[in-house]
Design an enzyme around this catalytic site. Sequence first.
Site, PDB file in Angstrom:
ATOM      1  N   LYS A   1     -13.777 -19.877  -0.382  1.00 22.25           N
ATOM      2  CA  LYS A   1     -14.290 -20.894   0.524  1.00 22.25           C
ATOM      3  C   LYS A   1     -15.467 -20.335   1.325  1.00 22.25           C
ATOM      4  O   LYS A   1     -15.355 -19.306   1.983  1.00 22.25           O
ATOM      5  CB  LYS A   1     -13.189 -21.348   1.483  1.00 22.25           C
ATOM      6  CG  LYS A   1     -12.048 -22.104   0.812  1.00 22.25           C
ATOM      7  CD  LYS A   1     -12.491 -23.462   0.295  1.00 22.25           C
ATOM      8  CE  LYS A   1     -11.329 -24.288  -0.237  1.00 22.25           C
ATOM      9  NZ  LYS A   1     -11.753 -25.623  -0.683  1.00 22.25           N
TER      10      LYS A   1
ATOM     11  N   ASP B   1     -16.686 -22.399  -3.297  1.00 24.48           N
ATOM     12  CA  ASP B   1     -16.509 -23.785  -2.867  1.00 24.48           C
ATOM     13  C   ASP B   1     -17.119 -23.930  -1.487  1.00 24.48           C
ATOM     14  O   ASP B   1     -16.548 -23.489  -0.489  1.00 24.48           O
ATOM     15  CB  ASP B   1     -15.029 -24.156  -2.845  1.00 24.48           C
ATOM     16  CG  ASP B   1     -14.816 -25.628  -2.525  1.00 24.48           C
ATOM     17  OD1 ASP B   1     -15.813 -26.360  -2.361  1.00 24.48           O
ATOM     18  OD2 ASP B   1     -13.641 -26.053  -2.440  1.00 24.48           O
TER      19      ASP B   1
ATOM     20  N   GLU C   1     -18.935 -25.056  -6.335  1.00 25.76           N
ATOM     21  CA  GLU C   1     -18.378 -26.388  -6.146  1.00 25.76           C
ATOM     22  C   GLU C   1     -18.957 -27.053  -4.907  1.00 25.76           C
ATOM     23  O   GLU C   1     -19.005 -26.452  -3.835  1.00 25.76           O
ATOM     24  CB  GLU C   1     -16.853 -26.256  -6.015  1.00 25.76           C
ATOM     25  CG  GLU C   1     -16.089 -27.547  -6.025  1.00 25.76           C
ATOM     26  CD  GLU C   1     -14.591 -27.302  -6.015  1.00 25.76           C
ATOM     27  OE1 GLU C   1     -13.868 -28.193  -5.520  1.00 25.76           O
ATOM     28  OE2 GLU C   1     -14.149 -26.232  -6.483  1.00 25.76           O
TER      29      GLU C   1
ATOM     30  N   ASP D   1     -17.202 -32.304  -6.404  1.00 23.26           N
ATOM     31  CA  ASP D   1     -15.841 -32.524  -5.917  1.00 23.26           C
ATOM     32  C   ASP D   1     -15.822 -33.741  -5.008  1.00 23.26           C
ATOM     33  O   ASP D   1     -15.475 -34.845  -5.424  1.00 23.26           O
ATOM     34  CB  ASP D   1     -15.324 -31.277  -5.190  1.00 23.26           C
ATOM     35  CG  ASP D   1     -13.906 -31.447  -4.663  1.00 23.26           C
ATOM     36  OD1 ASP D   1     -13.284 -32.508  -4.911  1.00 23.26           O
ATOM     37  OD2 ASP D   1     -13.397 -30.538  -3.987  1.00 23.26           O
TER      38      ASP D   1
ATOM     39  N   LYS E   1      -9.283 -34.754  -8.585  1.00 19.14           N
ATOM     40  CA  LYS E   1      -8.113 -34.626  -7.712  1.00 19.14           C
ATOM     41  C   LYS E   1      -7.427 -35.981  -7.612  1.00 19.14           C
ATOM     42  O   LYS E   1      -8.083 -37.002  -7.360  1.00 19.14           O
ATOM     43  CB  LYS E   1      -8.516 -34.121  -6.322  1.00 19.14           C
ATOM     44  CG  LYS E   1      -9.049 -32.690  -6.322  1.00 19.14           C
ATOM     45  CD  LYS E   1      -9.497 -32.255  -4.940  1.00 19.14           C
ATOM     46  CE  LYS E   1     -10.001 -30.824  -4.953  1.00 19.14           C
ATOM     47  NZ  LYS E   1     -10.584 -30.424  -3.641  1.00 19.14           N
TER      48      LYS E   1
END
Length: 357
Positions: free
Chosen positions: A161, A189, A217, A242, A266
Amino acid sequence: MIIKDITVKHQTVPLLVPFKTALRTATEIDSISVEIQLENGIKGKGAASPTYVITGDSLEGIQAALQGPIKLALIGEDIRQFQKLLKKIQSCCIHNSSAKAAADIALHDAYTKFLNIPLYAFLGDKQPISTCMTISVDTPEKMAEDAQKSAADGFDILKVKVGSIPELDLERIKHIRSVIPDHVKLRLDANQGWTPKQAVQLINEMETLNFGIELVEQPVPAHDWEGLKFVTERVNVPIMADESLFSAKDALRLVSGRYVDLLNIKLMKCGGINEARKIASIAEANGVACMIGSMMEPSLSVGAAAHLAAAHPNITYFDLDAPLWLSTELDVLKYSGQEVFLSDLPGIGEITVPISK
């Protein structure tokens, strides 16, 4: 076989350690479970969690949608009219993707239990699946420590992250890369945290430094599709959408317009398994591979996503570590290092053997 009743429950589940991203910090999750009961006693289970900063869904909103229009759409209907019921879930109210996902999962669970087959068998396959491990955003030193531990635990792909100050993000990756083996790949991400120009400059610098970045991402804000394309066209590392992807329509536009190289699906964003399958197939037709992802959500909903991941040939990237962050026992998945194992019982199933954490 008529749907006799639908019940909804709420549970708060503490996390083992805080989960930190560029968008939020979580120390616990709200888990909303839904149970569909058929007249013969079969019970199908689904679950969801609210994530304001991504889906916009609240705890109260998910509960209201499930107990109101979704319940009204399904009660008294025949489970054998499965496709009709999936459409009713999606059309009975607008938005509310997390509530729709919970109902969609429960319907799939009930139907495959009615058929007496595992969910993956109904969806079509059982390819081996694994997961990366997420490294929460923190100081460079703490992130390097967490990455070193995860690599030692058998994870050869780490999802890091980032997405705050680009210079600090570069230091984070430098620290992580210095303490993990060369074979361990990094997925970054950014959670919408960079501008397009920042993303291009930073990614190109990491390419030059040979940091072993597998993909990046959502480097820019969700609404900035032109920014996504700007980054995609100017770096060699694959760019994945995403937060920009919520539906099959989004997927069609993203892949046909070549805005990104990869898609992250997701269930909480797209409204469940049925829409997720459409997204994966649209991407497949356009030569774009997909990841199945998860947010901080219950193991039941991650388990449903795992069944889909095992079944669809175009889902070749996996991010299913959310249950490993939860303080509750896992019930539908088994983990051994980075490997993920599904139940062979009907529906999403249950794992009845000890689970490695």
